[in-house]
Design an enzyme around this catalytic site. Structure first.
Site, PDB file in Angstrom:
ATOM      1  CD  GLN A 264      -2.928  -0.579  -0.071  1.00 59.98           C
ATOM      2  OE1 GLN A 264      -3.382   0.527  -0.324  1.00 59.98           O
ATOM      3  NE2 GLN A 264      -3.099  -1.612  -0.879  1.00 59.98           N
ATOM      4  CG  HIS A 267      -0.824   2.182  -4.310  1.00 58.11           C
ATOM      5  ND1 HIS A 267      -1.003   2.087  -5.658  1.00 58.11           N
ATOM      6  CD2 HIS A 267      -1.313   1.030  -3.794  1.00 58.11           C
ATOM      7  CE1 HIS A 267      -1.578   0.918  -5.942  1.00 58.11           C
ATOM      8  NE2 HIS A 267      -1.772   0.255  -4.830  1.00 58.11           N
ATOM      9  CD  GLU A 332      -8.749   1.178  -1.210  1.00 58.09           C
ATOM     10  OE1 GLU A 332      -7.780   1.734  -0.633  1.00 58.09           O
ATOM     11  OE2 GLU A 332      -8.859   1.140  -2.457  1.00 58.09           O
ATOM     12  CG  HIS A 333      -7.194  -2.852   0.255  1.00 59.28           C
ATOM     13  ND1 HIS A 333      -6.661  -1.618  -0.055  1.00 59.28           N
ATOM     14  CD2 HIS A 333      -7.620  -3.383  -0.913  1.00 59.28           C
ATOM     15  CE1 HIS A 333      -6.758  -1.417  -1.374  1.00 59.28           C
ATOM     16  NE2 HIS A 333      -7.332  -2.457  -1.917  1.00 59.28           N
ATOM     17  CG  ASP A 366      -4.114  -4.355  -5.325  1.00 59.61           C
ATOM     18  OD1 ASP A 366      -5.210  -4.006  -4.853  1.00 59.61           O
ATOM     19  OD2 ASP A 366      -3.019  -4.066  -4.803  1.00 59.61           O
ATOM     20  CG  HIS A 425     -51.988  12.613  -6.409  1.00 56.46           C
ATOM     21  ND1 HIS A 425     -51.715  13.866  -6.881  1.00 56.46           N
ATOM     22  CD2 HIS A 425     -50.801  11.934  -6.489  1.00 56.46           C
ATOM     23  CE1 HIS A 425     -50.431  13.951  -7.222  1.00 56.46           C
ATOM     24  NE2 HIS A 425     -49.857  12.792  -6.993  1.00 56.46           N
TER      25      HIS A 425
END
Lengths: 438, 438
Positions: A264, A267, A332-333, A366, A425
């Site tokens: 991670q 990145h 996220e992960h 991934d 209506h």
């Protein structure tokens, strides 16, 4: 070698909660200058179409386009790129695509109906969107895996036409990206990017047909443009930096866990890697592994900055407490690197993707495990999901009243409509009541 | 009596396509002054919490709140309102709620997993959001049916806590709205509105817990605030004016069809009512019915303005052409008032809700048929769905690799990671390859 440091925290201390808030603090920058620039670009492309797209592309990407057809690639161009790439890359991309397709086929939703005792039928019809656009960043962030992950769910959903935009700064384009587009079934590629590409997809131009949804990551101009056209078209979530949270009992090889954290951290300097373990000795071992493994990582500088600024090794009381912390973070992960990890699934409330067991490196997800790598970041797993087939399908309610059903429902509807002061209506419902009763 | 007029078009003429574009043209106004005001309100509430909420509420809603607890209602307050309303209204609300609940239970999604030959398990875990907020407009637009339609899907999804905000201008609150909240299972109501209420839900204050998603309609300040907090929390689609498209073969009572068109037109001067029929004589008959029925409608002025400005009676070649036009419009409500209407379902590509047959008045769907009345407007049915249980659930991918699975996948992932220049990803995958091979 860069200086190495990573934060150490203890979930048992009184100020852990505020320390965790500090660790997680991250906010996407709403830059009003960017927003103003983007508003100009959107307006120009909406008004002048391809001419404006060409002007902005030449200016921002240093190109010399004369006419729109120069930024249009067809299926043949994509197939040619597929022929050019090395055989091992091609077969890896094809293997990954096949697994991603197979997983996503499980997500297909089907239309349903049921009939009530009085003959009234209710249901929901599921249909695919007609045309979607995929944004793929240019230059170094141009990832073929991202093309697969965005295009394949749309294809599985049954979308009629998939368009892709990818900028070609200085006329540079990645063959791997085009090859991935060929494999994923992208119909047309436009070599444009930035807010001008988002505008072309959202409003349509002479060369680019208007789409129903735009997905895919991009820089702040792309994110700002997507936010601005939201409503005109559908968009996916605006992504923040990537994050991983690893829960480990201390029995996995510390080098493995360290490398998962580094995958991670490499990145992006803003990426976040956090390890939770009840074993203080294991946290020490991972810290040493991190320092050792960082040293010969090509992206050492990015990874060490990410670990120093946003990483953390956190001591917890037990795995249960680790999961409580994880639910608060909504990562996220999430890697659960323990024995019989499946026992913890019912307690995991918020996470983009859950990697169970010591063999399930996050990196497998991934690329090729099958599930999507487009996942909710920055705690948005509290309310959003991985990109999936459901993002390219939509639903229509079905109501088919029998005369008896219309009689029963008409009475209820008329009472409620009158309560809301909506007489037409009420009368519209009552017409269907008169037929069968009183 | 107002002057009556409604546009007549013919789908067989050369300029129909551009006439249709003109008819459909509607764009939500992006008002930069509103956006600036909203940005101020969001910032103040984020920084100062309840104190700011109280100030704005006193200013905009003409109230004299001293402290936050004065704008908080509990379950007991809602139950008291339920006791106060007339018995017929209560039983109609309860009947509607029961049908809405029963329909939405069909939308519940279940977690799933599958195992591959090498032992690897893949799947998706479905969980509910923890806390959501429902915005209910105040004053005349405060509809109890809207409370049911927004809260019940959240309850069915399994959301832990449902908060509702509804402004009480001049201290006026609708008992019907509070009673609907009691029936729908709302946990807490805050009598605040506008951008300040959206801010309180998105950021949290001392009295209002932060939510994961905000749903429900509102004025331009509410819509603008929802757009601004999108990403911080999830939001539903920004709604435009309501629309109905009726397809009729000419065999339904023209008064019925006219009243169905009026039931949209009475909502709002910007609402849109369109009828498509292959029978020119029927279009004439409906035009006469409209004029006749308008005359004694309490909301005559709104409805006649809506019909004159945005309504249309359109002659088509046949029902197939009517459906082509409908797919281009992607209407919020589509009535198919013909024999054996179900035969056309496979051809209907885009619509929020489909009302089949002569007995299925659209108004039944507004209140009690079961499906949701929160539907995509202004052509957004091309890419969005009715509000549903799925809007309050989210998914987590599950990946559990066997040693053999990690070996196979690790090779593919490592090849692709190296192609993307991400070495730590490759090494993290390769650690799991070493264990079982070469």
């Amino acid at each position: 070698m860069s200086d190495f440091s990573i934060r150490r925290l203890d979930a048992g201390t009184a100020d852990f909660s505020s320390e965790l808030d500090t660790l997680l603090a991250w906010e996407s920058v709403a830059d009003t200058r960017v927003e103003a620039t983007v508003a100009d670009i959107l307006r120009e492309v909406k008004a002048r179409g391809d001419a404006a797209v060409i002007e902005y592309t030449n200016r921002f990407d240093r190109r010399e386009l004369q006419q729109a057809q120069e930024f249009c690639l067809q299926r043949e161009d994509l197939k040619a790129a597929l022929e050019r790439i090395p055989a091992d890359k091609r077969s890896a991309l094809e293997a990954a695509a096949e697994r991603v397709r197979s997983y996503h086929e499980h997500q297909l939703q089907a239309s349903w109906q049921y009939q009530e005792a009085d003959g009234t039928v209710l249901g929901q019809q599921i249909t695919a969107m007609e045309r979607v656009g995929i944004y793929v960043p240019g230059g170094k962030a141009s990832y073929p895996s991202s093309v697969l992950m965005n295009a394949i769910p749309a294809r599985v959903a049954g979308v009629d036409e998939i368009l892709m935009v990818v900028p070609a700064p200085d006329n540079q384009l990645s063959d791997l990206v085009l090859a991935a587009a060929a494999i994923a079934g992208v119909d047309k590629v436009f070599t444009i990017g930035g807010a001008q590409a988002v505008a072309a997809l959202a409003y349509g131009t002479e060369a680019v047909a208007r789409v129903d949804k735009i997905v895919g990551p991009g820089n702040i101009f792309v994110a700002s443009a997507k936010r601005a056209v939201f409503g005109q078209v559908a968009i996916d979530m605006i992504a923040g930096p990537s994050e991983i949270l690893v829960i480990c009992d201390g029995e996995t090889d510390p080098d493995w866990i360290a490398m998962d954290l580094l995958s991670q951290a490499e990145h992006d300097e803003q990426a976040q890697s956090i390890l939770l373990s009840p074993d203080a000795g294991f946290l020490n071992a991972v810290e040493q592994s991190l320092q050792k493994l960082l040293a010969d990582l090509p992206r050492e500088e990015i990874a060490s900055r990410s670990l120093a600024d946003r990483g953390a090794l956190i001591l917890v009381r037990d795995i249960e407490q680790a999961i409580e912390v994880s639910n608060r973070i909504a990562p996220e992960h999430l890697e659960v690197s323990v024995d019989t990890p499946e026992q913890y699934l019912p307690k995991i409330r918020h996470a983009g993707a859950i990697f169970l067991g010591r063999y399930t490196a996050e990196a497998l997800g991934d690329y090729c495990a099958g599930p999507n790598h487009v996942l909710p970041t920055s705690g948005t797993a509290r309310f959003s999901s991985p990109l999936g087939v459901y993002d390219f399908q939509k639903r229509s309610s079905i109501i088919f009243c029998s005369p008896q059903g219309a009689d029963t429902l008409g009475r209820v509807a008329a009472t409620l409509a009158k309560g809301e002061g909506l007489d037409a209506h009420a009368r519209s419902a009552e017409y269907r009541v008169r037929e069968t009763s009183d």
